[in-house]
Design an enzyme around this catalytic site. Sequence first.
Site, PDB file in Angstrom:
ATOM      1  N   SER A  25      28.018 -30.832 -24.025  1.00 45.07           N
ATOM      2  CA  SER A  25      28.677 -30.223 -23.141  1.00 45.07           C
ATOM      3  C   SER A  25      28.110 -30.890 -21.375  1.00 45.07           C
ATOM      4  O   SER A  25      27.099 -31.393 -21.547  1.00 45.07           O
ATOM      5  CB  SER A  25      29.455 -29.037 -22.882  1.00 45.07           C
ATOM      6  OG  SER A  25      30.556 -29.027 -22.058  1.00 45.07           O
ATOM      7  N   ASN A  26      28.639 -30.085 -20.460  1.00 47.20           N
ATOM      8  CA  ASN A  26      28.227 -30.233 -19.147  1.00 47.20           C
ATOM      9  C   ASN A  26      28.559 -28.950 -18.404  1.00 47.20           C
ATOM     10  O   ASN A  26      29.224 -28.237 -18.844  1.00 47.20           O
ATOM     11  CB  ASN A  26      28.665 -31.800 -18.563  1.00 47.20           C
ATOM     12  CG  ASN A  26      30.026 -31.693 -18.361  1.00 47.20           C
ATOM     13  OD1 ASN A  26      30.605 -30.707 -17.873  1.00 47.20           O
ATOM     14  ND2 ASN A  26      30.888 -32.393 -19.301  1.00 47.20           N
ATOM     15  N   PRO A  27      28.115 -28.966 -17.103  1.00 47.89           N
ATOM     16  CA  PRO A  27      28.460 -27.847 -16.430  1.00 47.89           C
ATOM     17  C   PRO A  27      29.554 -27.594 -15.625  1.00 47.89           C
ATOM     18  O   PRO A  27      29.570 -26.742 -14.722  1.00 47.89           O
ATOM     19  CB  PRO A  27      26.999 -27.701 -15.173  1.00 47.89           C
ATOM     20  CG  PRO A  27      26.127 -28.720 -15.783  1.00 47.89           C
ATOM     21  CD  PRO A  27      26.786 -29.867 -16.357  1.00 47.89           C
TER      22      PRO A  27
END
Length: 206
Positions: A25-27
């Site tokens: 995923s990513n932030p």
Amino acid sequence: MKKALKVVVTAGPTREFIDPVRFLSNPSTGKMGFALARAAAAAGHAVALVAGPVALKTPKGVRRIDVVSARDMLAAVEREVAAGADVLIATAAVADWRPKRRAAQKLKKGEMDGTLALVRNPDILKTVTGVRKIGFAAETRNVLREAVRKCREKDLELIVANDVTEKGCGFGTDTNRATLVRRDGTVTRLPLLTKLALARRILREI
Ligand code: CTP
């Protein structure tokens, strides 16, 4: 009174599961997309907010559809567009790749060899047609050049570009300094704004 539109907004990250307990995923926190949904609903538009996993409250008057993966997000957006949307605003930080296989059971470290095979996810904004499209480009270099390329390749009416390495911009912040790049090539550099103020500014373009 201006005509109310049916607006679809994508927001937040996607999760691409490796096994039941791990994902890529990513932030992204979803703040920009939720601000747009809130501002659009407040302006009288009918808003469907297709959201990845985020910790934000649904804005008043907004219909929210929760999704997890990029493929779930694409299916939800396609359903909304088929039902008759006017505008798609894509703020989501979609994972471009997903694991080739999702293991049914938790992988044990002894079962892994240090490599993870990936396959490309669909590009939601590029795939969807038959609707006016607005995109975002979060870059760390060549911001304007990349924005112009994405605007053309994804057939967008407008792209909102920003340099996520700048102070006050990027993942999780409440502000953003953006540059609007339109299909006709005109460019507007905006000052540092709250994400809600930027949302209202973007809606003025529609
Ligand atoms: N986007 C999307 N589906 C994807 C990837 C991106 O809908 N699989 C949308 C984003 O929501 C954003 C725009 O496309 O509105 C640009 O996303 P970005 O991640 O900046 O671009 P990419 O197309 O992934 O390009 P690159 O990897 O070359 O930066």
